[in-house]
Enzyme design. Structure first.
Site, short mmCIF file in Angstrom:
data_model
loop_
_atom_site.label_atom_id
_atom_site.label_comp_id
_atom_site.label_asym_id
_atom_site.label_seq_id
_atom_site.Cartn_x
_atom_site.Cartn_y
_atom_site.Cartn_z
N ASP A 1 -33.32 2.03 11.21
CA ASP A 1 -34.23 2.55 11.68
C ASP A 1 -34.87 4.22 11.32
OD1 ASP A 1 -33.60 -0.32 13.11
OD2 ASP A 1 -33.39 0.44 14.52
N SER B 1 -37.38 2.07 19.34
CA SER B 1 -37.69 3.74 20.38
C SER B 1 -36.48 4.70 20.33
CB SER B 1 -37.73 2.84 22.07
OG SER B 1 -37.04 2.07 21.92
N SER B 2 -35.37 3.94 20.69
CA SER B 2 -34.46 5.14 20.21
C SER B 2 -33.89 6.06 19.20
CB SER B 2 -32.88 4.41 20.52
OG SER B 2 -32.57 3.47 19.55
N ALA B 3 -34.22 5.32 18.21
CA ALA B 3 -34.26 6.17 16.78
C ALA B 3 -35.09 6.91 16.67
CB ALA B 3 -34.37 4.99 15.47
N ALA B 4 -36.43 6.68 17.34
CA ALA B 4 -37.71 7.77 17.25
C ALA B 4 -37.24 9.22 18.33
CB ALA B 4 -39.19 7.31 17.68
N PRO C 1 -43.03 2.17 22.91
CA PRO C 1 -42.25 1.23 23.56
C PRO C 1 -41.27 0.92 23.93
CG PRO C 1 -43.81 0.34 23.16
CD PRO C 1 -44.22 1.45 21.97
N GLY D 1 -37.88 -3.42 20.46
CA GLY D 1 -37.89 -3.89 19.36
C GLY D 1 -38.09 -3.31 18.45
N GLY E 1 -37.60 -1.07 24.30
CA GLY E 1 -37.00 -2.38 24.48
C GLY E 1 -38.08 -3.31 24.57
#
Length: 881
Positions: free
Chosen positions: A584, A539-542, A532, A536, A534
């Site tokens: 992350d 999600s961006s690193a994944a 999901p 924390g 936002g």
């Protein structure tokens, strides 16, 4: 469920409905429960076909009606038992495989034909797995009625009998997932395979004897208190026991079915109290029967079943549109020529969706407009004559360390169950299937086919972003050299709806810039993330790690997980423009399931993997307040920490000069060594803030640092703060003391936390771990990185932690903290790994919703990092027909 309305959803009272009611073959208890439900349905004028292995008399003695039909078929076997208390786990698994797994195809053919022949309106299952799948195949709605499911029961058997049997549990969970919803009875266990549940009171067979009649028959006076102990399937007869009970109490050991002589009132008029009493009794029973030293828990590998058919980040409406198209598809339509899915259900689901892209052409007609575009683009994305590379990277739960990573702290991070999948294919530009506007763009330039990047991202309807992105790869070149990161950041920032593409496409530019990779082929990418946004949990690193890993695999690049993480950090820092540390990406790339990644962020030294003791569990609870590492608060705190480091270096240099000067002027050795020449030399050139010990900070520097400072004033005195990913705004005031103190103490807390994990199991151990989390949370708040939502969640954990409990009852939840970049997002909770802890987590979830109106997402479970997963190379299986 004690009655049936004659009118419901427009169904007139004169219409006769046909129910197909499947009953599990485990004992007679389920059958007696079904009797009561079926009796009410028949009394309401409907027809009930019961599919069961139980004897006819169980039903016909209670229901004499031409509307009752009994079909003797056994479609599951329950548990194989020598007696009521002894289960042969291996035999149970083998029996179920023989009964329902091996013959499943023929079972489905038979059941679909039968359901259509009786013109069933609804399939009800208590709680036969294959009945749900058969109903779906027949195009009939289905519901389940139960307080447990066989996937949960068998998961414990798998743990004891061997993980090679886990395929049985996966199939059961997938079968259940076809059910529309669960009618959940009191005393229920976790049942993640079901999407929705409706709680109802206890359902039992009618009483045949009154309370007074039962007491008279057994010779028990009205003044005697009675507790009834019953296990079905035991030799007949009653026996009264007084041992282990208080004076004036009797224990009635029932040998036949409890309902025959049960005494009590209907739970229909006392729903909550009855359900709660039964729930408490079940929980107490688990606690009493538990083997000393071993807590009851849900195996991590089983917890993944929740994602079996529920990974799409699309809307519920869009998921419903997809299910029909996917029903006949399986990953067997693809051949895996390299790699292993490691039993990951979300990966299998992604492969099913990948194999079924062409099927979406027919199913998207009723989809939402944005999703229709998304599905159309995906359907034509790949050339099925070429190989496709698939990678997977999970999000992470920040257990300890958090924002101290950019100051060089030790961090402890757990890869979560939710992950991002990316499929990549490279194609010769002359063979690449371009979208119409991309083809028109090339034709307008008056040039032949050139390498193009085309990306489809699932789930775009959940956020303000476009579902597709494309660009000419030549846009990443300027005068034959890779475009600068600054210009790339501006390139992706032109359109807010397309800014998301920087996380994916940015990986290509970093590979060009840092490794000199040249991309001469076109690239097609499909991104599907269940992490999901936002909340924390990175999600961006994944997305970055999965994207770069897939591109590297497709181009034959051998990049270690550590190097991959460092390269992905450059994407986030320099192209996206978010000043995050590296923990992350390192966790997503290097983590392993059910272990904490221990890493010193100087810049990325992996110390190893820390086993999570079996009696300890971590949860994440989402506050619903959107978190972003690109937000001002996070960046300001980072700037403040680097300002503090620069001030400490300056102060240490001044003290060092004074000490050396004193030595030259004839000071005594004691006076010269008072501050420690060597320590001052180290601190004058302090490379990472976390290398300063807390006692040194308190002794020499805490009183020197200002609470805050104006950016302009800092620049005038110190020129720069030596951080290449943040910029000081001269007009902004930055907090310094709290921002500097946090990473220094956090590094110490993380070291203590890691040491405690290996200490002897005790309540004191859990209390100390929880206290470290609490301290970290309030330190975040002191930096200005707290939020009302996360504070409320931590407060709810504290209330659960400190509330009174019986001396015989173990504690459950021991501590909580805000995670990652703070200012919202998710709270990490540490607790005892037991059923009661999970119930308390759900209680906190309910209380938070009652207070805020938001139902928090709960993160539990873990999965392997991208390095452990590797990559899959798949191709479409060529039909021989």
């Amino acid at each position: 469920m004690v009655g049936v309305e004659h009118k419901r959803d427009g169904v007139g009272k004169n219409r006769t409905l046909i129910f197909a009611y499947y009953v599990t073959g485990h004992g007679f208890g389920h059958a007696t429960r079904v009797v009561e439900v079926a009796r009410h349905l028949i009394n309401a004028g409907h027809i009930v076909h019961v599919v069961t292995g139980a004897p006819d008399f169980v039903f016909t003695t209670e229901i004499q009606s031409p509307n009752l039909f009994i079909r003797k078929v056994l479609l599951d076997c329950g548990a194989v038992q020598a007696d009521a208390l002894t289960v042969d786990r291996l035999a149970s698994l083998e029996k179920y495989s023989e009964t329902a797994v091996v013959p499943q195809d023929s079972i489905l053919v038979t059941e679909v034909e039968w359901l259509n022949s009786i013109k069933a309106d609804l399939v009800v299952s208590d709680v036969v797995p294959v009945a749900c799948r058969a109903a779906a195949d027949a195009g009939i709605r289905s519901v389940c009625v139960s307080n447990f499911s066989w996937d949960f029961i068998y998961s414990e058997y798998v743990m004891a009998a061997g993980n090679h049997h886990r395929k049985i549990v996966w199939q059961i969970a997938e079968d259940y997932s076809h059910c529309e919803f669960l009618i959940r009875l009191p005393g229920y266990c976790p049942m993640p395979a079901f999407r929705d549940a409706i709680d109802v009171p206890l359902v039992v067979r009618r009483l045949h004897k009154s309370r007074k009649e039962v007491r008279e028959e057994l010779g028990i006076g009205e003044d005697v208190n009675v507790v009834i102990l019953n296990f079905g399937g035991q030799p007949s007869g009653w026996k009264l026991e007084e041992r282990y009970l208080p004076s004036g109490w009797l224990c009635l050991v029932a040998a036949n079915i409890l309902q025959e002589t049960a005494v009590g009132k209907s739970y229909a008029s006392d729903r909550l109290s009855g359900a709660r009493r039964l729930r408490d009794a079940i929980v107490l029973g688990y606690q009493l029967q538990r083997v000393p030293g071993r807590d009851l828990f849900i195996p991590e590998w089983y917890a993944n079943a929740e994602n079996e058919l529920n990974l799409s980040t699309g809307s519920p409406k869009s998921e419903a549109n997809e299910r029909t198209a996917l029903m006949e598809l399986s990953d067997e339509d693809l051949t895996i020529v390299h790699g292993n899915i490691y039993g990951l259900s979300d990966t299998r689901n992604f492969l099913k969706r990948l194999a079924g892209l062409d099927a979406f052409n027919d199913s998207i007609k009723n989809a939402e407009k944005r999703q229709m575009r998304e599905r159309k683009a995906a359907a034509g994305l790949f050339n099925w004559e070429e190989d496709i590379y698939v990678t997977r990277a999970p999000g992470r739960l920040d257990v300890m360390g958090g924002i101290a990573d950019y100051s060089g702290s030790l961090v402890l991070q757990m890869p979560i169950r939710e992950a991002c999948h990316v499929a990549v294919q490279r194609n010769d530009p002359y063979k690449h299937r371009l979208w119409k506007h991309a083809l028109a763009r090339q034709q307008a330039k008056g040039q032949g086919p050139t390498p193009v990047l085309q990306i489809v991202s699932y789930g775009s309807e959940l956020s303000n972003r476009g579902p597709t992105f494309d660009m000419d790869l030549s846009d990443f070149l300027e005068d034959g050299k890779p475009l600068s990161y600054e210009k790339a950041r501006k390139y992706f920032a032109r359109d807010p709806a397309q800014k998301w593409a920087a996380y994916v496409a940015g990986t290509i530019l970093v590979l060009m810039t840092e490794l000199g990779v040249q991309f001469k082929d076109s690239i097609s990418m499909l991104v599907s993330s269940a992490v999901p946004e936002g909340k924390g949990v990175s999600s961006s690193a994944a997305i970055e790690v999965a994207s770069m890993n897939a591109i590297a695999a497709a181009h034959g690049l051998d990049i270690s997980p550590r190097e991959l993480a460092l390269l992905c950090q450059k994407v986030e820092n320099h192209i996206v423009g978010a000043p995050c540390g590296v923990m992350d990406q390192m966790t997503s790339a290097c983590g392993e399931a059910n272990k904490l990644l221990a890493m010193v962020c100087q810049p990325a030294e992996v110390l190893g993997l820390v086993e999570i003791p079996t009696h300890i569990r971590f949860w994440g609870i989402d506050s619903g307040i959107r978190h972003s590492v690109g937000g001002t608060d996070y960046g300001s705190v980072r700037v403040g920490a680097f300002m503090g480091q620069k001030m400490i270096q300056s102060t240490a240099s001044t003290r060092l000069s004074e000490s050396l000067s004193s030595a030259l002027n004839g000071a005594t050795p004691d006076e010269v060594e008072e501050d420690g020449i060597e320590l001052l030399e180290t601190e004058a050139s302090l490379d990472y803030l976390c290398n300063l010990a807390p006692h040194r900070y308190e002794a020499l520097y805490s009183n020197v640092l200002p609470e805050s400072i104006l950016g302009e004033a800092f620049l005038d005195k110190y020129t720069d703060h030596n951080d290449d990913v943040t910029v000081i705004d001269p007009k902004c005031t930055y907090g310094v003391r709290a921002s500097t103190r946090h990473p220094i103490y956090e590094n110490f807390r993380v070291k203590a936390f890691k040491a405690l994990l290996t200490s002897t199991s005790s309540d004191e151990q859990l209390t100390a771990l929880g206290e470290l989390l609490y301290q970290c949370h309030y330190s975040y708040s002191a930096c200005g990185l707290g939020s009302d939502g996360t504070d409320r969640l931590v407060q709810l954990v504290q209330e659960m932690h400190h509330r009174k409990r019986p001396k015989s009852e173990d504690g459950t939840l021991y501590g909580a903290k805000i995670t990652g970049g703070g200012s919202g997002g998710t709270v990490c909770v540490v607790g005892r790994n037991c059923l009661l802890s999970s119930q308390h987590i759900l209680e906190i979830q309910r209380k938070y919703k009652a207070a805020t109106g938001y139902l928090p997402f709960i993160f539990e479970g873990s999965s392997p990092g991208a390095g452990k997963f590797g990559y899959l190379k798949v191709r479409r299986r060529i039909s021989t027909n």
